[in-house]
Design a protein around this motif. Structure first.
Motif, PDB file in Angstrom:
ATOM      1  N   VAL A  82      18.702   1.097  -5.230  1.00  9.88           N
ATOM      2  CA  VAL A  82      17.311   0.303  -4.913  1.00  9.88           C
ATOM      3  C   VAL A  82      17.306  -0.167  -3.910  1.00  9.88           C
ATOM      4  O   VAL A  82      16.175  -0.163  -2.964  1.00  9.88           O
ATOM      5  N   HIS A  83      18.337  -0.966  -3.383  1.00  7.06           N
ATOM      6  CA  HIS A  83      18.291  -1.452  -1.849  1.00  7.06           C
ATOM      7  C   HIS A  83      17.880  -0.517  -0.879  1.00  7.06           C
ATOM      8  O   HIS A  83      17.167  -0.654   0.068  1.00  7.06           O
ATOM      9  N   LEU A  84      18.622   0.596  -0.962  1.00  8.81           N
ATOM     10  CA  LEU A  84      18.464   1.681   0.132  1.00  8.81           C
ATOM     11  C   LEU A  84      16.961   2.092   0.047  1.00  8.81           C
ATOM     12  O   LEU A  84      16.389   2.378   1.275  1.00  8.81           O
ATOM     13  N   ALA A  85      16.456   2.456  -1.039  1.00  8.01           N
ATOM     14  CA  ALA A  85      15.102   2.792  -1.224  1.00  8.01           C
ATOM     15  C   ALA A  85      14.078   1.733  -0.479  1.00  8.01           C
ATOM     16  O   ALA A  85      13.003   2.343   0.076  1.00  8.01           O
ATOM     17  N   MET A  86      14.382   0.537  -0.929  1.00  2.00           N
ATOM     18  CA  MET A  86      13.485  -0.496  -0.429  1.00  2.00           C
ATOM     19  C   MET A  86      13.492  -0.610   1.109  1.00  2.00           C
ATOM     20  O   MET A  86      12.454  -0.885   1.620  1.00  2.00           O
ATOM     21  N   VAL A  87      14.627  -0.592   1.517  1.00  2.92           N
ATOM     22  CA  VAL A  87      14.888  -0.717   3.013  1.00  2.92           C
ATOM     23  C   VAL A  87      14.072   0.379   3.809  1.00  2.92           C
ATOM     24  O   VAL A  87      13.532   0.169   4.761  1.00  2.92           O
ATOM     25  N   ASN A  95       2.410   4.575   3.777  1.00  2.55           N
ATOM     26  CA  ASN A  95       2.279   5.836   3.012  1.00  2.55           C
ATOM     27  C   ASN A  95       1.765   5.420   1.744  1.00  2.55           C
ATOM     28  O   ASN A  95       1.461   4.254   1.566  1.00  2.55           O
ATOM     29  N   THR A  96       1.590   6.325   0.823  1.00  2.00           N
ATOM     30  CA  THR A  96       1.021   6.044  -0.547  1.00  2.00           C
ATOM     31  C   THR A  96       1.998   4.985  -1.360  1.00  2.00           C
ATOM     32  O   THR A  96       1.221   4.200  -1.948  1.00  2.00           O
ATOM     33  N   LEU A  97       3.182   5.137  -1.408  1.00  2.00           N
ATOM     34  CA  LEU A  97       4.056   4.270  -1.873  1.00  2.00           C
ATOM     35  C   LEU A  97       3.808   2.930  -1.263  1.00  2.00           C
ATOM     36  O   LEU A  97       3.919   1.781  -2.173  1.00  2.00           O
ATOM     37  N   THR A  98       3.904   2.698  -0.144  1.00  5.74           N
ATOM     38  CA  THR A  98       3.921   1.141   0.430  1.00  5.74           C
ATOM     39  C   THR A  98       2.489   0.660   0.442  1.00  5.74           C
ATOM     40  O   THR A  98       2.501  -0.631   0.283  1.00  5.74           O
ATOM     41  N   LYS A  99       1.533   1.492   0.317  1.00 12.32           N
ATOM     42  CA  LYS A  99       0.269   0.984  -0.146  1.00 12.32           C
ATOM     43  C   LYS A  99      -0.004   0.331  -1.288  1.00 12.32           C
ATOM     44  O   LYS A  99      -0.559  -0.546  -1.524  1.00 12.32           O
ATOM     45  N   HIS A 101       2.462  -0.430  -3.554  1.00  9.82           N
ATOM     46  CA  HIS A 101       3.866  -1.304  -4.170  1.00  9.82           C
ATOM     47  C   HIS A 101       4.228  -2.114  -2.744  1.00  9.82           C
ATOM     48  O   HIS A 101       5.288  -2.297  -2.684  1.00  9.82           O
ATOM     49  N   GLY A 102       3.292  -2.488  -1.950  1.00  3.23           N
ATOM     50  CA  GLY A 102       3.814  -3.077  -0.623  1.00  3.23           C
ATOM     51  C   GLY A 102       4.337  -4.469  -0.931  1.00  3.23           C
ATOM     52  O   GLY A 102       5.262  -4.988  -0.372  1.00  3.23           O
ATOM     53  N   GLU A 103       3.487  -5.349  -1.749  1.00  4.47           N
ATOM     54  CA  GLU A 103       4.106  -6.445  -2.263  1.00  4.47           C
ATOM     55  C   GLU A 103       5.484  -6.445  -2.834  1.00  4.47           C
ATOM     56  O   GLU A 103       6.306  -7.431  -2.650  1.00  4.47           O
ATOM     57  N   ASP A 107       8.589  -8.383  -1.126  1.00  3.60           N
ATOM     58  CA  ASP A 107       9.387  -9.558  -2.075  1.00  3.60           C
ATOM     59  C   ASP A 107      10.955  -9.044  -2.067  1.00  3.60           C
ATOM     60  O   ASP A 107      11.841 -10.104  -1.942  1.00  3.60           O
ATOM     61  N   TRP A 108      11.131  -7.844  -1.907  1.00 11.59           N
ATOM     62  CA  TRP A 108      12.469  -7.630  -1.886  1.00 11.59           C
ATOM     63  C   TRP A 108      13.255  -7.561  -0.792  1.00 11.59           C
ATOM     64  O   TRP A 108      14.428  -8.166  -0.672  1.00 11.59           O
ATOM     65  N   ILE A 109      12.574  -7.209   0.444  1.00 10.95           N
ATOM     66  CA  ILE A 109      13.155  -7.424   1.779  1.00 10.95           C
ATOM     67  C   ILE A 109      13.317  -8.976   2.256  1.00 10.95           C
ATOM     68  O   ILE A 109      14.157  -9.460   2.830  1.00 10.95           O
TER      69      ILE A 109
END
Length: 281
Positions: A82-87, A95-99, A101-103, A107-109
């Motif tokens: 999960v950490h590698l995916a968030m980084v 991209n589509t995912l960051t748009k 689930h950007g928040e 919040d994780w980073i």
């Protein structure tokens, strides 16, 4: 009279029987009895029971402890993924995912895992750019002007690259770099910004003439010697968004036409070789 004893004599019991030649066998020990030498392990005397690796690592633990260790390793592995995916999503371009689930990513980073660098280009290309040319040929016998249709030079390179495991560098980048060289040295009205702009025009004319020399004209002869003027244009076609994306983009291509250029002998392949020879003298 002295008694006489033979060397290999065997004693005989009172009942007249000879003893057995086999060594005496110890009676079996009852179940659960302790060994004669405490601390001794079976096979230790002949070296068969030592160092066989049994009972080492997780398997040496009892079943409840094995379950606890397995669950702990699983939690650590999931956290790492999960950490590698968030980084990755944090440093990747929008991209589509960051748009969507950007928040969650932010919040994780922040603030513990903040990154101040980008993994990819901040604004990657989202269009396919092709270079096309049309040619004005030498006048016909009746004096009429002859102009060809648009010829897609980029399509020729793509055709040469397909099914070629080792395409040449010129097929992949020559036209693209030439167009970038021209656009970076000219304004939106097509005016040169200086000496490099004039050099980019000369480079474009010679590069296009090299491509036209390999083509045939309307009469079946080589097209190069018949060329009098050329005009270039770029065609930008947007790359369509993914099916699951909500991003809206135009679907029609856009065009940017260059001015008509008159071809001189120095622009032709034979003339370019002669001019290089004269420059080296």
């Amino acid at each position: 009279m002295d008694a006489y004893v033979e060397k290999d004599a065997v004693e005989v019991g009172d009942d007249g029987r000879r003893p057995s030649a086999d060594p005496p066998v110890a009676p079996p020990e009852p179940p659960g009895a302790a060994p004669e030498h405490p601390g001794a392990t079976p096979g230790a005397e002949d070296g068969k029971g030592a160092g066989n690796g049994s009972g080492v690592g997780i398997m040496a633990l009892s079943l409840p402890y094995q379950v606890v260790v397995a669950v702990a390793l699983g939690v650590v592995g999931v956290f790492a993924c999960v950490h590698l995916a968030m980084v990755f999503l944090h440093v990747a371009p929008s991209n589509t995912l960051t748009k969507r689930h950007g928040e969650v990513v932010d919040d994780w980073i922040y603030p513990e895992f903040e990154q101040n660098w980008k993994l990819f280009a901040p604004n990657p290309l989202q269009t396919n750019v092709a270079l096309e040319v049309r040619v004005e040929l030498a006048p016909a016998a009746d004096g009429g002007r002859r102009t060809t249709g648009w010829v897609d030079l980029t399509a020729q390179d793509i055709e040469a690259i397909q099914h070629n495991p080792i395409p040449s560098h010129s097929q992949q980048n020559q036209l693209r770099r030439a167009v970038d060289f021209y656009t970076n040295t000219h304004n939106d009205n097509g005016r040169s910004n200086g000496l490099r702009g004039d050099l980019s025009e000369q480079y474009m004319r010679r590069l296009v003439m090299l491509r036209l020399d390999a083509l045939e004209g309307p009469d079946g002869r080589a097209l190069g010697p018949e060329v009098r003027r050329i005009q270039l244009r770029t065609v930008s076609r947007p790359v369509p968004a993914a099916r699951w994306s909500t991003e809206k983009s135009r679907s029609t291509p856009s065009y940017r036409a260059f001015p008509w250029w008159t071809i001189t002998e120095a622009d032709r392949s034979s003339g370019a070789g002669a001019s290089r020879t004269e420059a080296g003298r």
